[in-house]
Design an enzyme around this catalytic site. Structure first.
Site, PDB file in Angstrom:
ATOM      1  N   VAL A 104     -34.772 -18.368 -16.313  1.00  0.00           N
ATOM      2  CA  VAL A 104     -35.306 -18.789 -17.610  1.00  0.00           C
ATOM      3  C   VAL A 104     -35.614 -20.269 -17.543  1.00  0.00           C
ATOM      4  CG1 VAL A 104     -34.859 -18.966 -20.087  1.00  0.00           C
ATOM      5  CG2 VAL A 104     -33.897 -17.056 -18.785  1.00  0.00           C
ATOM      6  N   CYS A 105     -36.715 -20.664 -18.157  1.00  0.00           N
ATOM      7  CA  CYS A 105     -37.075 -22.070 -18.270  1.00  0.00           C
ATOM      8  C   CYS A 105     -37.144 -22.695 -16.872  1.00  0.00           C
ATOM      9  CB  CYS A 105     -36.079 -22.778 -19.191  1.00  0.00           C
ATOM     10  SG  CYS A 105     -36.627 -24.377 -19.828  1.00  0.00           S
ATOM     11  N   THR A 106     -36.638 -23.891 -16.690  1.00  0.00           N
ATOM     12  CA  THR A 106     -36.754 -24.557 -15.390  1.00  0.00           C
ATOM     13  C   THR A 106     -35.796 -23.985 -14.347  1.00  0.00           C
ATOM     14  OG1 THR A 106     -35.256 -26.303 -16.163  1.00  0.00           O
ATOM     15  CG2 THR A 106     -37.634 -26.724 -16.311  1.00  0.00           C
ATOM     16  N   THR A 124     -42.321 -20.749 -16.455  1.00  0.00           N
ATOM     17  CA  THR A 124     -41.234 -21.679 -16.729  1.00  0.00           C
ATOM     18  C   THR A 124     -41.604 -22.447 -17.998  1.00  0.00           C
ATOM     19  OG1 THR A 124     -39.848 -23.430 -15.774  1.00  0.00           O
ATOM     20  CG2 THR A 124     -42.209 -23.563 -15.300  1.00  0.00           C
TER      21      THR A 124
END
Length: 213
Positions: A104-106, A124
């Site tokens: 998830v995300c970075t 991302t």
């Protein structure tokens, strides 16, 4: 895994963003016969990016050898983790047997740094999306991307969407929808500033400044 059919391992490290991991935890932890374990390089309290919330991690990488699902969240601490060979090697190892390897995300950058996403599509946080190309990854602006047994979610709250998508693929649409109802995930945000495309220019500029501070 006594009494469970599936183990979900969620990676934590200092400076993680809470919702990146807690959102998917709420979803995946409600699937039938599922154990969710937080895992880190060392046991003990792991503090989030806002330095106001911590999770007591009991399991280390050595304790979790073959999880069915691996999930890595993002956060400012992710930058330092990209040079953690112990974490990257653990990700490579568990990926060989996992049914799903996710981020998830970075957190996506940790999978990319481990060499797991080369030649694949992934997403991302919007502020870091273009950087995926440096790892041979094709960046996608989609909120959730599935490519092979890899699932990635865009920024922070997209982890809930990714986890629900995964829940449907693992346990079926009816189970996933029941989980969605249980957590009452029916977002109706008061603003339309949840993406770069919809947010006013001044809001985008302010967001960039705050993320760069």
């Amino acid at each position: 895994m006594k009494g469970t059919d599936m183990q979900v391992a969620i990676v934590l490290y200092p400076g993680f963003t809470s919702l990146d991991v807690i959102g998917p935890y709420e979803v995946l932890g409600r699937l039938p016969d599922t154990e969710v374990v937080f895992v880190a390089e060392e046991p003990g309290l792991v503090v989030n990016d806002l330095k106001s919330l911590s999770i007591n991690v009991v399991a280390t990488f050595d304790d979790v050898a073959e999880p069915d699902v691996v999930l890595v969240g993002g956060g400012p601490g992710q930058v330092r983790q990209m040079s953690s060979e112990r974490l990257l090697e653990w990700l490579r190892t568990v990926d060989r047997t996992s049914k799903w390897t996710t981020a998830v995300c970075t957190g996506t950058f940790l999978l990319a740094a481990a060499g797991l996403l080369e030649g694949r599509r992934a997403t991302t946080h919007w502020g870091a999306l273009d950087g995926l190309a440096d790892f041979g990854v094709t960046p996608s602006k989609e909120r959730v991307v599935i490519d092979g047994h890899y699932a990635t979610g865009a920024g922070v709250s997209a982890g809930i969407d990714m986890a629900l998508t995964l829940a449907g693929l693992i346990a079926g649409d009816d189970v996933a929808q029941a989980v969605q109802l249980i957590i009452e995930y029916a977002p109706e945000p008061p603003y339309s500033a949840g993406s770069v495309d919809s947010a006013p220019a001044a809001v985008v500029e302010r967001a960039w400044k705050e993320m760069s501070a």
